[in-house]
Write a protein that holds these residues in place. Structure first.
Motif, PDB file in Angstrom:
ATOM      1  N   ILE A   1       0.842  -1.206   0.000  1.00  7.53           N
ATOM      2  CA  ILE A   1       0.000   0.000   0.000  1.00  7.53           C
ATOM      3  C   ILE A   1       0.871   1.248   0.000  1.00  7.53           C
ATOM      4  CG2 ILE A   1      -1.935  -1.096   1.199  1.00  7.53           C
ATOM      5  CD1 ILE A   1      -1.081   0.550   3.701  1.00  7.53           C
ATOM      6  N   LYS A   2       0.221   2.356  -0.333  1.00  6.31           N
ATOM      7  CA  LYS A   2       0.861   3.663  -0.238  1.00  6.31           C
ATOM      8  C   LYS A   2       0.197   4.454   0.876  1.00  6.31           C
ATOM      9  CE  LYS A   2       2.251   4.626  -5.008  1.00  6.31           C
ATOM     10  NZ  LYS A   2       1.939   5.504  -6.150  1.00  6.31           N
ATOM     11  N   VAL A   3       1.012   5.228   1.594  1.00  5.02           N
ATOM     12  CA  VAL A   3       0.528   6.113   2.647  1.00  5.02           C
ATOM     13  C   VAL A   3       0.956   7.525   2.274  1.00  5.02           C
ATOM     14  CG1 VAL A   3       0.700   6.701   5.083  1.00  5.02           C
ATOM     15  CG2 VAL A   3       0.718   4.305   4.391  1.00  5.02           C
ATOM     16  N   LYS A   4       0.003   8.419   2.189  1.00  7.55           N
ATOM     17  CA  LYS A   4       0.260   9.803   1.778  1.00  7.55           C
ATOM     18  C   LYS A   4       0.393  10.697   3.003  1.00  7.55           C
ATOM     19  CE  LYS A   4       0.235  13.157  -1.321  1.00  7.55           C
ATOM     20  NZ  LYS A   4       1.338  13.338  -2.204  1.00  7.55           N
ATOM     21  N   ILE A   5       1.417  11.533   3.036  1.00 10.11           N
ATOM     22  CA  ILE A   5       1.593  12.519   4.097  1.00 10.11           C
ATOM     23  C   ILE A   5       0.998  13.832   3.591  1.00 10.11           C
ATOM     24  CG2 ILE A   5       3.246  13.733   5.558  1.00 10.11           C
ATOM     25  CD1 ILE A   5       5.211  11.406   4.957  1.00 10.11           C
TER      26      ILE A   5
ATOM     27  N   ARG B   1       6.133  12.730  -0.836  1.00  9.87           N
ATOM     28  CA  ARG B   1       5.419  12.668   0.449  1.00  9.87           C
ATOM     29  C   ARG B   1       4.594  11.387   0.534  1.00  9.87           C
ATOM     30  NH1 ARG B   1       5.658  17.270   3.362  1.00  9.87           N
ATOM     31  NH2 ARG B   1       3.716  16.859   4.472  1.00  9.87           N
ATOM     32  N   THR B   2       5.005  10.364  -0.194  1.00  8.49           N
ATOM     33  CA  THR B   2       4.302   9.091  -0.205  1.00  8.49           C
ATOM     34  C   THR B   2       5.242   7.983   0.265  1.00  8.49           C
ATOM     35  OG1 THR B   2       2.982   9.854  -2.073  1.00  8.49           O
ATOM     36  CG2 THR B   2       2.996   7.487  -1.634  1.00  8.49           C
ATOM     37  N   ILE B   3       4.774   7.210   1.246  1.00  9.58           N
ATOM     38  CA  ILE B   3       5.561   6.107   1.788  1.00  9.58           C
ATOM     39  C   ILE B   3       4.940   4.808   1.307  1.00  9.58           C
ATOM     40  CG2 ILE B   3       6.342   4.970   3.901  1.00  9.58           C
ATOM     41  CD1 ILE B   3       6.102   7.697   5.303  1.00  9.58           C
TER      42      ILE B   3
ATOM     43  N   MET C   1      10.637  12.361   7.029  1.00  8.38           N
ATOM     44  CA  MET C   1      11.614  11.375   7.472  1.00  8.38           C
ATOM     45  C   MET C   1      11.322  10.905   8.901  1.00  8.38           C
ATOM     46  SD  MET C   1      13.138  10.921   4.767  1.00  8.38           S
ATOM     47  CE  MET C   1      14.570   9.927   5.028  1.00  8.38           C
ATOM     48  N   GLU C   2      10.796  11.791   9.741  1.00 12.82           N
ATOM     49  CA  GLU C   2      10.399  11.408  11.105  1.00 12.82           C
ATOM     50  C   GLU C   2       9.253  10.404  11.049  1.00 12.82           C
ATOM     51  OE1 GLU C   2       9.430  14.766  13.569  1.00 12.82           O
ATOM     52  OE2 GLU C   2      11.135  15.911  12.797  1.00 12.82           O
TER      53      GLU C   2
ATOM     54  N   GLU D   1       6.843  -3.622   6.648  1.00 12.08           N
ATOM     55  CA  GLU D   1       8.151  -3.056   6.322  1.00 12.08           C
ATOM     56  C   GLU D   1       7.980  -1.834   5.434  1.00 12.08           C
ATOM     57  OE1 GLU D   1      11.473  -5.585   5.398  1.00 12.08           O
ATOM     58  OE2 GLU D   1      10.186  -7.328   5.684  1.00 12.08           O
ATOM     59  N   VAL D   2       8.821  -0.843   5.663  1.00 11.26           N
ATOM     60  CA  VAL D   2       8.828   0.347   4.819  1.00 11.26           C
ATOM     61  C   VAL D   2       9.709   0.048   3.611  1.00 11.26           C
ATOM     62  CG1 VAL D   2       9.477   2.776   4.678  1.00 11.26           C
ATOM     63  CG2 VAL D   2       8.478   1.883   6.777  1.00 11.26           C
ATOM     64  N   VAL D   3       9.107   0.123   2.420  1.00 14.26           N
ATOM     65  CA  VAL D   3       9.849  -0.139   1.189  1.00 14.26           C
ATOM     66  C   VAL D   3      10.661   1.089   0.810  1.00 14.26           C
ATOM     67  CG1 VAL D   3       9.632  -0.679  -1.259  1.00 14.26           C
ATOM     68  CG2 VAL D   3       8.131  -1.783   0.397  1.00 14.26           C
TER      69      VAL D   3
END
Length: 101
Positions: free
Chosen positions: A47-51, A80-82, A60-61, A73-75
């Motif tokens: 999935i994608k998570v949008k900040i 601004r998308t994780i 980064m925090e 796990e963070v890919v």
């Protein structure tokens, strides 16, 4: 499953066409946010998570806080998308493709 650089690149490529399912707002990373991520990632694996712009924390925090969660796990982060990944043991789709890389 360990994410090597080739596997991370493959997951970033697979996530390109996905829309962000979870959005992080001014509250930042909370228990409710983690729960919504877990609910969304359970069946999808990737999935994608949008900040959002109104988020008061740096991207980064937020990525660091999310990487401390052992459930997924963070890919990587693009803008601004994780991108997050969690292997689905019951119905693997992306996981099977990853194991061949």
């Amino acid at each position: 499953m360990e994410l090597t650089s080739k596997r991370r690149a493959y997951l970033r490529k697979k996530a390109h066409d996905l829309d962000a399912l979870v959005r992080i707002g001014k509250e930042g990373v909370t228990d409710n946010l983690i729960q919504s991520i877990l609910d969304a990632i359970e069946s999808r694996e990737l999935i994608k998570v949008k900040i959002l712009q109104n988020c008061e924390e740096e991207k980064m925090e937020i990525m660091e806080q999310l990487s401390q969660c052992k459930e997924f796990e963070v890919v990587g982060i693009i803008g601004r998308t994780i991108i997050l990944f969690k292997e689905n043991k019951d119905k693997p789709v992306i996981s099977l493709e990853l194991k061949s890389i």
